[in-house]
Structure formats: structure tokens, C-alpha cells
Design an enzyme around this catalytic site. Sequence first.
Site, mmCIF file in Angstrom:
data_model
loop_
_atom_site.group_PDB
_atom_site.id
_atom_site.type_symbol
_atom_site.label_atom_id
_atom_site.label_comp_id
_atom_site.label_asym_id
_atom_site.label_seq_id
_atom_site.Cartn_x
_atom_site.Cartn_y
_atom_site.Cartn_z
ATOM 1 N N ALA A 67 -7.022 16.289 -4.520
ATOM 2 C CA ALA A 67 -8.048 15.362 -5.007
ATOM 3 C C ALA A 67 -8.611 14.649 -3.785
ATOM 4 C CB ALA A 67 -7.414 14.360 -5.968
ATOM 5 N N GLY A 112 -3.978 18.473 -5.804
ATOM 6 C CA GLY A 112 -4.856 19.025 -6.834
ATOM 7 C C GLY A 112 -5.279 20.468 -6.552
ATOM 8 N N GLU A 115 -2.480 22.514 -7.781
ATOM 9 C CA GLU A 115 -2.546 22.413 -9.251
ATOM 10 C C GLU A 115 -3.666 23.284 -9.813
ATOM 11 O OE1 GLU A 115 -2.656 18.108 -8.770
ATOM 12 O OE2 GLU A 115 -0.992 17.956 -10.179
ATOM 13 N N GLU A 135 1.734 14.461 -2.840
ATOM 14 C CA GLU A 135 1.321 13.163 -3.390
ATOM 15 C C GLU A 135 2.271 12.024 -3.053
ATOM 16 O OE1 GLU A 135 1.064 16.042 -4.971
ATOM 17 O OE2 GLU A 135 -0.848 16.149 -6.016
#
Length: 260
Positions: A67, A112, A115, A135
Amino acid sequence: MTYENLLLTEADGIVTVTINRPKALNALNRRTMQELNHLFGTDLPGREGLKGVIVTGAGEKSFVAGADIKEFLDLDAAQGEAMARYGHETFFLIERFARPVVAAVNGFALGGGCELAMACHLRLASPNARFGQPEVNLGIIPGYGGTQRLIQYIGKGKAMELLLTADMIDAEEAHRLGLVNHVVPQDQLLARAAELIQKIAAKGPLAVAKIIELVNAFYRHDLDGFAEEVKAFGYTTGTEDFREGARAFVEKRKPEFKGK
Ligand code: CAA
């Protein structure tokens, strides 16, 4: 919707989606997530002749580095929860897409990005690919399904280690652990992803869609995957495609599936 951060090309029934923010190593900012949501939720479903989708990152260094951390600076708890909810919705659209979605992981697949790759049905990686859920380095947790899907691919023990330590693994290790289907040279990544989709496109499309649904059903708590398989088997045996497939086998020829 006009796509600002996604490059879309289409050839031989395959749409290639390139996350195109190379200056930020293709990090998923809000806009990019909206574009992915629109693409998989509105634009691609029902598209005539679509055989499958390839997801990759622009450049040779990064698939998606997570992200966009620069958008995190003012995030509060409520906004964080909304962001994760939207990310889940978007990645479920990919995971539950009725045609195969192949991640061509051409470099960093972190946070992300890892993911996103895990939400795709299959993953090919170039030798320079690096996977990880970093993270905890930022004092947060994965918010786009990482704590759940990593376990599905590599098991609880190894997933716990990667999630807790933020360690990155290379393509070979990811392959050994089952996170990656095949490691292929970077210059062949897209061609091999397309080959995989073409191979699947020769199979019964309704059966392919059901397989995706059923493999996903194993991991759903609201469904009994075995009961779903019984229903889906009944459904596929009732299709014209099944009659064609069985007849073609007996007649020693290639089947011509019509998706009916
Ligand atoms: N968000 C925003 N910008 C990013 C980014 C990210 N996730 N990752 C890299 N960038 C930017 C860098 O800020 C840098 O931009 P500037 O030149 O403007 O400073 C540019 O991309 C190049 O990055 P680096 O200079 O850091 O490149 P490097 O080769 O030295 O390192 C890297 C590469 C190891 C991938 C490093 O960039 C990195 O650690 N990135 C962050 C990875 C990360 O923590 N991802 C998880 C994000 S959180 C998340 O994803 C939550 C979730 O589950 C939804």
C-alpha cells in the site's frame, strides 16, 4: 472510469493489467485500489471472449511494493478499518473472478503487493521477485488479507514467522514453500502467464469457473465446500459442454466448448 494507474492491454482474449506507478515501485494508493475494484467488479465481468487476466507491475524492479505508505500519515483507526474493508472487497473480486487471474510477479511483492499476488489464482515469479509482509516494521498489520491468505499457501508456522519478522523471501524460497507456482526468467514472464491462461482456456469454461469457486469455498466459513462440490458437479454434468467433452473423448477428437 479512466484508468490513471493501470495500463490495460488485450490480446488473444487475455487482458494484461500493469500497475503503473514505477516511481513508487507501483505502490497501491487509493486511486489504484479504486481502479482495480472497478476493473474486476465492473469492467471485466461479462466481457465477451475473455480467457483470463494477467496482473503485473511496471518496470523490472517491482511488482507492487505494498500500500502507498505516503497516504498513511494522517490515517486514523476508522479510516484504516474502511481502507482494509475496501481492500478486502477488491481482492475478493479478484479471488472470486470466474476466469483465471495470473500474477506475473516481476520484482518486489511486499505488503499489499504480496496480498495482491495471493488474491490471484496462480503466481509466476521472476528470479528477482521478493515476497514479504513487512507491515510490522511500520507498526501495523497486513490489511488486504495477508494474515489469512499467507497461511493458506505456506501453512501456519512459516506464515507466522514471515508475518512476525517481516523477513523477505526470494522467488526460489517462495516456490519451495508453495507460494509461487513457477519461477521463470523475467523476459518470459508475461508469455508464460499467457500460455497458462491459453492452456486453461481450452478446458470447459463453466467447469473452470466452478473449480475457482470450489477451491475458494474450502477457505470460506460460510460454506461447506464438499456440499458445494456435490451441487457444482451436478451443475457441470448438466451442461452442453460436458456432453461435448465426453463425446469428444469417445470420438478421439478435441472438444469444442461453448460455455453452455
Ligand atoms: N509506498 C509508497 N512509496 C513507496 C513504497 C510504498 N509502499 N515502496 C517504495 N516506495 C517509494 C520510495 O518511497 C521511493 O520513493 P522516493 O524516491 O520518492 O523516495 C521509491 O519508491 C523507491 O523506493 P526505495 O528508494 O526505497 O527503493 P529501494 O530499492 O531502496 O527499496 C523496498 C525497495 C525494499 C521495496 C523499499 O522501497 C521498501 O521497503 N518499501 C516499502 C515496503 C513496505 O513496507 N510495504 C508494505 C506497505 S504497508 C501495506 O501494504 C499494508 C497493507 O497490507 C494494505
